[in-house]
Design an enzyme around this catalytic site. Sequence first.
Site, PDB file in Angstrom:
ATOM      1  N   CYS A 134      -6.309   0.852  -4.771  1.00 34.03           N
ATOM      2  CA  CYS A 134      -7.123  -0.326  -4.492  1.00 34.03           C
ATOM      3  C   CYS A 134      -8.498  -0.137  -5.104  1.00 34.03           C
ATOM      4  CB  CYS A 134      -7.244  -0.519  -2.979  1.00 34.03           C
ATOM      5  SG  CYS A 134      -8.199  -1.963  -2.487  1.00 34.03           S
ATOM      6  N   HIS A 169      -0.482  -6.940  -0.736  1.00 35.61           N
ATOM      7  CA  HIS A 169      -1.686  -6.100  -0.762  1.00 35.61           C
ATOM      8  C   HIS A 169      -2.943  -6.969  -0.848  1.00 35.61           C
ATOM      9  CE1 HIS A 169      -4.091  -2.503  -2.167  1.00 35.61           C
ATOM     10  NE2 HIS A 169      -4.861  -3.510  -2.563  1.00 35.61           N
ATOM     11  N   GLU A 170      -2.958  -7.911  -1.782  1.00 35.76           N
ATOM     12  CA  GLU A 170      -4.153  -8.751  -1.947  1.00 35.76           C
ATOM     13  C   GLU A 170      -4.401  -9.615  -0.718  1.00 35.76           C
ATOM     14  OE1 GLU A 170      -6.258  -8.019  -4.125  1.00 35.76           O
ATOM     15  OE2 GLU A 170      -4.886  -6.732  -5.247  1.00 35.76           O
ATOM     16  N   HIS A 229      -6.322  -8.199   2.256  1.00 29.40           N
ATOM     17  CA  HIS A 229      -7.788  -8.247   2.203  1.00 29.40           C
ATOM     18  C   HIS A 229      -8.331  -9.477   2.932  1.00 29.40           C
ATOM     19  CE1 HIS A 229      -8.634  -4.844  -0.395  1.00 29.40           C
ATOM     20  NE2 HIS A 229      -7.680  -5.237  -1.226  1.00 29.40           N
TER      21      HIS A 229
END
Length: 178
Positions: free
Chosen positions: A101, A143-144, A147
């Site tokens: 990341c 994953h994104e 955030h």
Amino acid sequence: MIRDILKMGDERLLRIAPPVPEHMLGSAELQQLIDDMFETMRHVGGVGLAAPQVGIDLQLVIFGFERSERYPDAEAVPQTILLNPVITPTSSEVEDGWEGCLSVPGLRGVVPRFKHICYQGIDPQGSPINRFADGFHARVVQHECDHLIGRLYPSRIQDFAKFGYTEVLFPGLEVSED
């Protein structure tokens, strides 16, 4: 404009991002943010970036690449701008995979993610997006989008024997920052 990427430990990465408001859709302000995010992502060789990583509290993620030096064995992922996303697993199958990341530089870890997903949201003009993804594409989207809920990948690691410095785990992998 290349923006600074927030690093793990910055409390702004732990916030839950609000949806992109309707009045921003199609605006020059939104387009400038998207352009800056792509420029920033490409500058550091990333495969995805979320608005909270550049200090903007909005549900906006970008991702996509033809080939990645950071993930040389990964299949291409279509360039996508996704606002106000919703992810739905399309099977219960979970797959472990290595992740890094831009907000957690120099480290990699094995993270379990759903192998098959459907993701929905809107594009910058407000048109609907509804796509299915699997494998690395599905991993990048999940994953994104983490955030956007204030979550970094280390919090998903189950085996810390598979978490460490990229230069130790993958000697010779050429990356500017991880």
